[in-house]
Design a protein around this motif. Sequence first.
Motif, mmCIF file in Angstrom:
data_model
loop_
_atom_site.group_PDB
_atom_site.id
_atom_site.type_symbol
_atom_site.label_atom_id
_atom_site.label_comp_id
_atom_site.label_asym_id
_atom_site.label_seq_id
_atom_site.Cartn_x
_atom_site.Cartn_y
_atom_site.Cartn_z
ATOM 1 N N TYR A 1 0.683 -1.277 -0.075
ATOM 2 C CA TYR A 1 0.012 0.187 -0.020
ATOM 3 C C TYR A 1 0.881 1.223 0.003
ATOM 4 C CZ TYR A 1 -3.031 -3.693 2.189
ATOM 5 O OH TYR A 1 -3.480 -4.907 2.357
ATOM 6 N N TYR B 1 0.503 5.342 0.950
ATOM 7 C CA TYR B 1 -0.288 6.228 1.652
ATOM 8 C C TYR B 1 0.320 7.609 1.723
ATOM 9 C CZ TYR B 1 -2.762 2.399 4.404
ATOM 10 O OH TYR B 1 -3.595 1.422 4.710
ATOM 11 N N HIS C 1 -5.346 15.041 8.556
ATOM 12 C CA HIS C 1 -5.914 14.156 7.521
ATOM 13 C C HIS C 1 -5.692 12.707 7.996
ATOM 14 C CE1 HIS C 1 -7.610 17.082 4.583
ATOM 15 N NE2 HIS C 1 -6.585 17.656 4.897
ATOM 16 N N GLY C 2 -4.656 12.635 9.013
ATOM 17 C CA GLY C 2 -4.411 11.090 9.133
ATOM 18 C C GLY C 2 -3.694 10.571 7.703
ATOM 19 N N LEU C 3 -3.865 9.366 7.983
ATOM 20 C CA LEU C 3 -3.041 8.443 6.616
ATOM 21 C C LEU C 3 -4.296 8.212 5.687
ATOM 22 C CD1 LEU C 3 -1.400 6.109 9.131
ATOM 23 C CD2 LEU C 3 -0.044 7.348 7.196
ATOM 24 N N PHE D 1 4.075 7.105 2.940
ATOM 25 C CA PHE D 1 4.542 5.767 3.598
ATOM 26 C C PHE D 1 3.837 4.594 2.867
ATOM 27 C CE2 PHE D 1 5.994 6.810 7.802
ATOM 28 C CZ PHE D 1 5.264 8.227 8.148
ATOM 29 N N GLY E 1 6.639 1.182 6.256
ATOM 30 C CA GLY E 1 7.983 1.520 6.166
ATOM 31 C C GLY E 1 8.192 3.121 6.713
ATOM 32 N N HIS F 1 -8.360 -1.408 13.124
ATOM 33 C CA HIS F 1 -6.795 -1.673 13.504
ATOM 34 C C HIS F 1 -6.508 -0.459 14.410
ATOM 35 C CE1 HIS F 1 -5.726 -4.541 10.051
ATOM 36 N NE2 HIS F 1 -7.076 -4.313 10.208
ATOM 37 N N TYR G 1 -3.077 2.170 15.695
ATOM 38 C CA TYR G 1 -1.625 2.101 15.393
ATOM 39 C C TYR G 1 -1.302 3.300 16.078
ATOM 40 C CZ TYR G 1 -1.622 -0.917 11.259
ATOM 41 O OH TYR G 1 -2.099 -2.076 10.697
ATOM 42 N N GLN H 1 1.878 6.321 16.228
ATOM 43 C CA GLN H 1 2.910 6.820 15.702
ATOM 44 C C GLN H 1 3.464 7.852 16.499
ATOM 45 O OE1 GLN H 1 1.779 9.273 12.284
ATOM 46 N NE2 GLN H 1 3.784 8.803 11.211
ATOM 47 N N GLU I 1 8.242 9.314 13.028
ATOM 48 C CA GLU I 1 8.511 7.880 12.830
ATOM 49 C C GLU I 1 7.278 7.223 12.096
ATOM 50 O OE1 GLU I 1 10.898 7.254 16.941
ATOM 51 O OE2 GLU I 1 9.358 5.987 16.306
ATOM 52 N N ALA I 2 7.403 5.915 11.635
ATOM 53 C CA ALA I 2 6.313 5.306 11.141
ATOM 54 C C ALA I 2 5.191 4.798 12.000
ATOM 55 C CB ALA I 2 6.932 4.209 10.233
ATOM 56 N N PRO I 3 4.041 4.649 11.682
ATOM 57 C CA PRO I 3 2.979 4.145 12.541
ATOM 58 C C PRO I 3 3.572 2.660 12.826
ATOM 59 C CG PRO I 3 1.962 5.134 10.669
ATOM 60 C CD PRO I 3 3.549 4.994 10.415
ATOM 61 N N PHE J 1 2.099 -0.992 14.797
ATOM 62 C CA PHE J 1 0.804 -1.990 14.853
ATOM 63 C C PHE J 1 0.516 -1.971 16.449
ATOM 64 C CE2 PHE J 1 -2.331 -4.871 14.340
ATOM 65 C CZ PHE J 1 -2.095 -5.898 15.403
ATOM 66 N N ILE K 1 -5.389 -5.271 16.404
ATOM 67 C CA ILE K 1 -6.495 -5.462 15.436
ATOM 68 C C ILE K 1 -7.732 -6.345 16.237
ATOM 69 C CG2 ILE K 1 -5.461 -7.772 14.573
ATOM 70 C CD1 ILE K 1 -6.664 -7.017 11.882
ATOM 71 N N PHE L 1 -3.884 6.433 15.686
ATOM 72 C CA PHE L 1 -4.728 6.270 14.813
ATOM 73 C C PHE L 1 -5.728 4.858 14.578
ATOM 74 C CE2 PHE L 1 -3.358 9.651 12.464
ATOM 75 C CZ PHE L 1 -2.029 10.039 12.756
ATOM 76 N N LYS M 1 -7.910 -2.975 2.644
ATOM 77 C CA LYS M 1 -7.747 -1.478 2.720
ATOM 78 C C LYS M 1 -8.332 -0.855 3.821
ATOM 79 C CE LYS M 1 -10.203 -1.310 -1.143
ATOM 80 N NZ LYS M 1 -11.289 -0.541 -1.921
ATOM 81 N N LEU M 2 -7.590 -0.098 4.679
ATOM 82 C CA LEU M 2 -7.705 0.728 5.717
ATOM 83 C C LEU M 2 -8.135 2.307 5.436
ATOM 84 C CD1 LEU M 2 -5.214 -0.602 8.249
ATOM 85 C CD2 LEU M 2 -7.775 -1.333 7.921
ATOM 86 N N THR M 3 -9.174 2.726 5.971
ATOM 87 C CA THR M 3 -9.550 3.947 6.206
ATOM 88 C C THR M 3 -9.133 4.436 7.762
ATOM 89 O OG1 THR M 3 -11.389 3.787 4.720
ATOM 90 C CG2 THR M 3 -11.107 5.915 5.817
ATOM 91 N N PHE M 4 -8.111 5.611 7.768
ATOM 92 C CA PHE M 4 -7.962 5.984 9.097
ATOM 93 C C PHE M 4 -8.572 7.084 9.448
ATOM 94 C CE2 PHE M 4 -4.095 3.441 10.062
ATOM 95 C CZ PHE M 4 -3.653 2.758 8.767
ATOM 96 N N GLY M 5 -8.753 7.184 10.895
ATOM 97 C CA GLY M 5 -9.434 8.563 11.439
ATOM 98 C C GLY M 5 -7.973 9.488 11.433
ATOM 99 N N GLN M 6 -8.517 10.612 11.998
ATOM 100 C CA GLN M 6 -7.638 11.878 11.860
ATOM 101 C C GLN M 6 -6.187 11.679 12.664
ATOM 102 O OE1 GLN M 6 -10.623 11.721 13.378
ATOM 103 N NE2 GLN M 6 -10.827 13.166 15.158
#
Lengths: 114, 112
Positions: free
Chosen positions: A33, A35, A41-43, A90, A106, B32, B34, B36, B40-42, B44, B47, B87, B99-104
């Motif tokens: 994926y 992003y 806006h988040g991801l 990302f 990543g 899910h 996460y 962050q 840095e990266a989110p 996990f 879930i 998140f 496919k994920l839709t993330f919150g703000q």
Amino acid sequence: DAGITQSPRHKVTETGTPVTLRCHQTENHRYMYWYRQDPGHGLRLIHYSYGVKDTDKGEVSDGYSVSRSKTEDFLLTLESATSSQTSVYFCAISEAGLAIHEQFFGPGTRLTVL
Amino acid sequence: QQPVQSPQAVILREGEDAVINCSSSKALYSVHWYRQKHGEAPVFLMILLKGGEQKGHDKISASFNEKKQQSSLYLTASQLSYSGTYFCGTEIGGTSYGKLTFGQGTILTVHP
């Protein structure tokens, strides 16, 4: 840690130039994926891939294209970069299809379009 | 449609508890969570699947109310290391290719 690398990690480019970001994984995960992350806006999902040569659009795909010719590599291309594409990008991988399938991210690429 | 997280930000002292909520207007297959840290990266955390199955961090718990399409993340006896932005990512349908839709996001700050 999942083996995911992104290159470049930082890039500054000019409006109208093409840009390609690379995501490389060593986990042999089927799903990948892209992003973008912007303040407030988040991801947001740009494109995703469910196998070699199998890709589809996400929620913010306009202005972006992707390619996946090998399991381990997923490329994101901005054909003609615009300032609105300044963001942190990302890549993530997953074994979606199993009951439990977390995504591993990543380190990110910070792209600035002037 | 993006899930809604609440609160937007929370400040704690070490040892205090916090709850972060995630609500969706659509029927969910999974939620899910996460975390962050800045720059840095989110990473996990948890879930939760429709039907009750879950996997995650051994010091963080979460719930998933399928009737209300809401999930809550429970952070108990918070530590300084819990600081970051949390998140939730929601998945609709088991065949959505993950496919994920993330919150703000919810910004959590833990002070000594």
